[in-house]
Design an enzyme around this catalytic site. Sequence first.
Site, mmCIF file in Angstrom:
data_model
loop_
_atom_site.group_PDB
_atom_site.id
_atom_site.type_symbol
_atom_site.label_atom_id
_atom_site.label_comp_id
_atom_site.label_asym_id
_atom_site.label_seq_id
_atom_site.Cartn_x
_atom_site.Cartn_y
_atom_site.Cartn_z
ATOM 1 N N ASP A 111 37.252 -20.997 33.142
ATOM 2 C CA ASP A 111 36.613 -19.907 32.421
ATOM 3 C C ASP A 111 37.526 -18.693 32.340
ATOM 4 O O ASP A 111 38.314 -18.415 33.250
ATOM 5 C CB ASP A 111 35.304 -19.498 33.113
ATOM 6 C CG ASP A 111 34.241 -20.572 33.012
ATOM 7 O OD1 ASP A 111 34.113 -21.143 31.914
ATOM 8 O OD2 ASP A 111 33.561 -20.849 34.015
ATOM 9 N N GLU A 125 22.971 -23.294 26.121
ATOM 10 C CA GLU A 125 23.752 -23.775 27.261
ATOM 11 C C GLU A 125 23.582 -22.748 28.365
ATOM 12 O O GLU A 125 23.867 -21.562 28.165
ATOM 13 C CB GLU A 125 25.241 -23.868 26.929
ATOM 14 C CG GLU A 125 25.636 -24.893 25.909
ATOM 15 C CD GLU A 125 27.146 -24.889 25.690
ATOM 16 O OE1 GLU A 125 27.856 -24.219 26.478
ATOM 17 O OE2 GLU A 125 27.608 -25.526 24.748
#
Length: 280
Positions: free
Chosen positions: A64, A53
């Site tokens: 995040d 990824e």
Amino acid sequence: MTGSATGSAAAFARARAEGRAALVGYLPAGFPDVAGSVEALRTMVDAGCDVLEIGLPYSDPVMDGPTIQAAAQQALEGGTRTRDVLRVVEAAAETGTPTLVMTYWNPVERYGVERFAADLASAGGAGLITPDLTPDSAPEWIAAADDHGLDKVFLVSPSSTDARVAMTTAACRGFVYATAVMGVTGARATTSDLAAPLVARTHATTDLPVGVGLGVSTGDQAAEVGSFADGVIVGSAFVRALQDHPDDLPAGLAALRTLTEDLAGGVRRAVRTPQEPARA
């Protein structure tokens, strides 16, 4: 390279044939810089990652944790842009490893959805993971992905209703991303007790593989998650391995290799639990 690479499902199938979960590794493009991120991704493949990824650095990464936020900020300050992300995808995909981009939706919209899908496929990318885009809000992306044979990876979470899980998995291609921690991403000392029930609920709606992201950072945690998931997704721990050696890329790559080998060993020693078939 022209045309999209083999989708991620092939890597999950190979892992399943070996009686184990796939190891899915995340790293932002452009971290620590563009060339360094390519070296790092190739190191991860060499050491046992089955699927990659590649994060598209974004200026407002609200989902995040601080580790990935700092890496994305470093990439942006270094001048990394979407075209650089696609260069990194091409270099990573040349290893033969399915390579997906993980991105917030805004940069794709700004780039142009059809153009992004075409350029991702041309770079050899396998597909896109869209954490802030739900299938019912994604008709343009679904059409573009279908046109270019790209994986469509949407997320399910412990708060998803059964109907929502079924709707999401029906729109996925490649695999389903189960985020089993409520809140932002980041490595954790213990794995979540929400993960196994979420995977079971997801498996009840689809035959697609289910990858789990919940902050795994050690081989023992990978073995635990790999006992019930089809894929163990690791991000922050890989990023931190490089962050711990900010001025010494060779040392960072060595730490990254050691970590990847530990995680790959974990998914290989996991004792797999039988999975219920999806409902018709």
